[in-house]
Write a protein that holds these residues in place. Structure first.
Motif, PDB file in Angstrom:
ATOM      1  N   GLY A   1       0.780  -1.230   0.000  1.00  0.00           N
ATOM      2  CA  GLY A   1       0.000   0.000   0.000  1.00  0.00           C
ATOM      3  C   GLY A   1       0.811   1.279   0.000  1.00  0.00           C
ATOM      4  O   GLY A   1       0.239   2.366   0.022  1.00  0.00           O
ATOM      5  N   ALA A   2       2.117   1.219  -0.028  1.00  0.00           N
ATOM      6  CA  ALA A   2       2.941   2.435  -0.036  1.00  0.00           C
ATOM      7  C   ALA A   2       3.027   2.993  -1.458  1.00  0.00           C
ATOM      8  O   ALA A   2       2.754   2.295  -2.434  1.00  0.00           O
ATOM      9  N   ASP A   3       3.401   4.262  -1.551  1.00  0.00           N
ATOM     10  CA  ASP A   3       3.646   4.820  -2.876  1.00  0.00           C
ATOM     11  C   ASP A   3       5.039   4.404  -3.345  1.00  0.00           C
ATOM     12  O   ASP A   3       5.794   3.774  -2.616  1.00  0.00           O
ATOM     13  N   ILE A   4       5.384   4.758  -4.570  1.00  0.00           N
ATOM     14  CA  ILE A   4       6.671   4.299  -5.128  1.00  0.00           C
ATOM     15  C   ILE A   4       7.844   5.062  -4.516  1.00  0.00           C
ATOM     16  O   ILE A   4       8.897   4.488  -4.238  1.00  0.00           O
ATOM     17  N   SER A   5       7.687   6.340  -4.274  1.00  0.00           N
ATOM     18  CA  SER A   5       8.824   7.182  -3.875  1.00  0.00           C
ATOM     19  C   SER A   5       9.294   6.926  -2.448  1.00  0.00           C
ATOM     20  O   SER A   5      10.495   6.978  -2.176  1.00  0.00           O
ATOM     21  N   THR A   6       8.395   6.641  -1.526  1.00  0.00           N
ATOM     22  CA  THR A   6       8.785   6.481  -0.120  1.00  0.00           C
ATOM     23  C   THR A   6       9.747   5.309   0.091  1.00  0.00           C
ATOM     24  O   THR A   6      10.794   5.478   0.723  1.00  0.00           O
ATOM     25  N   PRO A   7       9.448   4.107  -0.419  1.00  0.00           N
ATOM     26  CA  PRO A   7      10.422   3.029  -0.227  1.00  0.00           C
ATOM     27  C   PRO A   7      11.762   3.266  -0.921  1.00  0.00           C
ATOM     28  O   PRO A   7      12.806   2.834  -0.435  1.00  0.00           O
ATOM     29  N   LEU A   8      11.724   3.978  -2.042  1.00  0.00           N
ATOM     30  CA  LEU A   8      12.989   4.295  -2.722  1.00  0.00           C
ATOM     31  C   LEU A   8      13.839   5.224  -1.875  1.00  0.00           C
ATOM     32  O   LEU A   8      15.057   5.049  -1.779  1.00  0.00           O
ATOM     33  N   LYS A   9      13.196   6.230  -1.252  1.00  0.00           N
ATOM     34  CA  LYS A   9      13.940   7.159  -0.388  1.00  0.00           C
ATOM     35  C   LYS A   9      14.475   6.454   0.849  1.00  0.00           C
ATOM     36  O   LYS A   9      15.587   6.719   1.304  1.00  0.00           O
ATOM     37  N   GLU A  10      13.697   5.540   1.406  1.00  0.00           N
ATOM     38  CA  GLU A  10      14.087   4.859   2.641  1.00  0.00           C
ATOM     39  C   GLU A  10      15.080   3.727   2.421  1.00  0.00           C
ATOM     40  O   GLU A  10      15.648   3.215   3.377  1.00  0.00           O
ATOM     41  N   SER A  11      15.288   3.338   1.171  1.00  0.00           N
ATOM     42  CA  SER A  11      16.158   2.181   0.903  1.00  0.00           C
ATOM     43  C   SER A  11      17.612   2.442   1.286  1.00  0.00           C
ATOM     44  O   SER A  11      18.322   1.521   1.667  1.00  0.00           O
ATOM     45  N   GLY A  12      18.062   3.671   1.168  1.00  0.00           N
ATOM     46  CA  GLY A  12      19.460   3.970   1.458  1.00  0.00           C
ATOM     47  C   GLY A  12      20.374   3.671   0.279  1.00  0.00           C
ATOM     48  O   GLY A  12      21.526   4.073   0.266  1.00  0.00           O
ATOM     49  N   ILE A  13      19.879   2.961  -0.702  1.00  0.00           N
ATOM     50  CA  ILE A  13      20.667   2.648  -1.895  1.00  0.00           C
ATOM     51  C   ILE A  13      20.453   3.736  -2.943  1.00  0.00           C
ATOM     52  O   ILE A  13      21.406   4.249  -3.516  1.00  0.00           O
ATOM     53  N   PHE A  14      19.210   4.059  -3.181  1.00  0.00           N
ATOM     54  CA  PHE A  14      18.898   5.092  -4.166  1.00  0.00           C
ATOM     55  C   PHE A  14      19.091   6.476  -3.546  1.00  0.00           C
ATOM     56  O   PHE A  14      18.719   6.687  -2.396  1.00  0.00           O
ATOM     57  N   PRO A  15      19.636   7.424  -4.296  1.00  0.00           N
ATOM     58  CA  PRO A  15      19.768   8.781  -3.772  1.00  0.00           C
ATOM     59  C   PRO A  15      18.378   9.391  -3.546  1.00  0.00           C
ATOM     60  O   PRO A  15      17.429   9.053  -4.251  1.00  0.00           O
ATOM     61  N   PRO A  16      18.263  10.282  -2.583  1.00  0.00           N
ATOM     62  CA  PRO A  16      16.955  10.889  -2.313  1.00  0.00           C
ATOM     63  C   PRO A  16      16.361  11.597  -3.527  1.00  0.00           C
ATOM     64  O   PRO A  16      15.141  11.652  -3.686  1.00  0.00           O
ATOM     65  N   VAL A  17      17.198  12.134  -4.410  1.00  0.00           N
ATOM     66  CA  VAL A  17      16.711  12.835  -5.594  1.00  0.00           C
ATOM     67  C   VAL A  17      15.839  11.932  -6.460  1.00  0.00           C
ATOM     68  O   VAL A  17      14.837  12.383  -7.024  1.00  0.00           O
ATOM     69  N   VAL A  18      16.200  10.665  -6.567  1.00  0.00           N
ATOM     70  CA  VAL A  18      15.403   9.728  -7.366  1.00  0.00           C
ATOM     71  C   VAL A  18      14.010   9.600  -6.761  1.00  0.00           C
ATOM     72  O   VAL A  18      13.001   9.629  -7.476  1.00  0.00           O
ATOM     73  N   GLY A  19      13.955   9.471  -5.448  1.00  0.00           N
ATOM     74  CA  GLY A  19      12.654   9.386  -4.784  1.00  0.00           C
ATOM     75  C   GLY A  19      11.834  10.647  -4.968  1.00  0.00           C
ATOM     76  O   GLY A  19      10.614  10.589  -5.196  1.00  0.00           O
ATOM     77  N   TYR A  20      12.480  11.824  -4.881  1.00  0.00           N
ATOM     78  CA  TYR A  20      11.759  13.082  -5.049  1.00  0.00           C
ATOM     79  C   TYR A  20      11.240  13.236  -6.478  1.00  0.00           C
ATOM     80  O   TYR A  20      10.125  13.709  -6.702  1.00  0.00           O
ATOM     81  N   MET A  21      12.058  12.826  -7.450  1.00  0.00           N
ATOM     82  CA  MET A  21      11.625  12.926  -8.847  1.00  0.00           C
ATOM     83  C   MET A  21      10.432  12.010  -9.108  1.00  0.00           C
ATOM     84  O   MET A  21       9.485  12.391  -9.801  1.00  0.00           O
ATOM     85  N   ILE A  22      10.456  10.812  -8.539  1.00  0.00           N
ATOM     86  CA  ILE A  22       9.340   9.891  -8.717  1.00  0.00           C
ATOM     87  C   ILE A  22       8.103  10.419  -7.983  1.00  0.00           C
ATOM     88  O   ILE A  22       6.973  10.276  -8.462  1.00  0.00           O
ATOM     89  N   ALA A  23       8.296  11.059  -6.813  1.00  0.00           N
ATOM     90  CA  ALA A  23       7.173  11.630  -6.071  1.00  0.00           C
ATOM     91  C   ALA A  23       6.498  12.737  -6.896  1.00  0.00           C
ATOM     92  O   ALA A  23       5.263  12.831  -6.935  1.00  0.00           O
ATOM     93  N   VAL A  24       7.291  13.559  -7.561  1.00  0.00           N
ATOM     94  CA  VAL A  24       6.715  14.604  -8.423  1.00  0.00           C
ATOM     95  C   VAL A  24       5.943  13.970  -9.575  1.00  0.00           C
ATOM     96  O   VAL A  24       4.847  14.409  -9.925  1.00  0.00           O
ATOM     97  N   GLY A  25       6.507  12.904 -10.138  1.00  0.00           N
ATOM     98  CA  GLY A  25       5.817  12.198 -11.227  1.00  0.00           C
ATOM     99  C   GLY A  25       4.529  11.537 -10.763  1.00  0.00           C
ATOM    100  O   GLY A  25       3.556  11.458 -11.515  1.00  0.00           O
ATOM    101  N   GLU A  26       4.479  11.064  -9.535  1.00  0.00           N
ATOM    102  CA  GLU A  26       3.257  10.434  -9.009  1.00  0.00           C
ATOM    103  C   GLU A  26       2.157  11.475  -8.804  1.00  0.00           C
ATOM    104  O   GLU A  26       0.979  11.175  -8.990  1.00  0.00           O
ATOM    105  N   LYS A  27       2.538  12.688  -8.424  1.00  0.00           N
ATOM    106  CA  LYS A  27       1.539  13.725  -8.152  1.00  0.00           C
ATOM    107  C   LYS A  27       0.958  14.328  -9.408  1.00  0.00           C
ATOM    108  O   LYS A  27      -0.131  14.864  -9.415  1.00  0.00           O
ATOM    109  N   THR A  28       1.731  14.277 -10.524  1.00  0.00           N
ATOM    110  CA  THR A  28       1.229  14.914 -11.745  1.00  0.00           C
ATOM    111  C   THR A  28       0.516  13.937 -12.639  1.00  0.00           C
ATOM    112  O   THR A  28       0.547  12.784 -12.557  1.00  0.00           O
TER     113      THR A  28
END
Length: 178
Positions: A151-178
């Motif tokens: 039930g989570a969105d795509i960006s939150t687990p990517l940001k919390e993974s520690g592997i992916f840079p936070p920018v990737v999560g933020y970019m995906i979060a912007v894409g999810e909102k639009t």
């Protein structure tokens, strides 16, 4: 070889005593500023031993390197060995960040292409997880997939993974909102 050694030794036989005296004088001159040889005898003995080994027994070194290479290739064929190598390669000082950026760029491009072709996000993540060559990042994408199923969105687990840079999560979060 022996003939050459004999000729060489015979050529210098008249100068042998002068060579010994000059060598001793050279050692004594070097010893003066650098201290007593007694404190360095183990270092010198080990240097001589390594020199002798490289000069006379180099074939064992070559055989050892070949065995180590074969062992490393055999270890890479196992799951644990491949996972160890993928973790190690991401932690290399100079190439680790470059490799990580390359794999993340491949993830983003593949994920974007799959989404643009009309594939659902869950299926696209499953395919991207299988396409990635690094098992650490592939496992992270699989964990993101599982979190999205929960039930989570795509960006939150990517940001919390520690592997992916936070920018990737933020970019995906912007894409999810639009």
């Amino acid at each position: 070889m022996k003939l050459f050694g004999r000729i060489f030794a015979d050529d210098f036989r008249p100068y042998r005593d002068e060579m010994i005296v000059s060598t001793k004088a050279g050692w004594q001159m070097w010893e003066g500023p650098y201290g007593d040889w007694g404190s360095r005898k183990y270092l010198i003995a080990s240097l001589i031993a390594v020199s002798r080994f490289l000069r006379e027994d180099w074939i064992f070194l070559l055989g050892g390197l070949a065995a180590a290479a074969l062992g490393a290739f055999a270890a890479l064929e196992t799951d644990k060995g491949r996972l160890f190598w993928d973790r190690f390669s991401l932690r290399l000082p100079l190439f680790g960040p470059l490799l990580k950026k390359q794999i993340i760029a491949r993830f983003a491009a593949t994920f974007s292409t799959l989404l643009a072709s009309g594939l659902p996000a869950l299926d696209a993540l499953k395919i991207v997880g299988q396409v990635l060559s690094n098992r650490v990042l592939s496992a992270t994408v699989d964990q993101v997939h599982d979190r999205i199923v929960e039930g989570a969105d795509i960006s939150t687990p990517l940001k919390e993974s520690g592997i992916f840079p936070p920018v990737v999560g933020y970019m995906i979060a912007v894409g999810e909102k639009t």
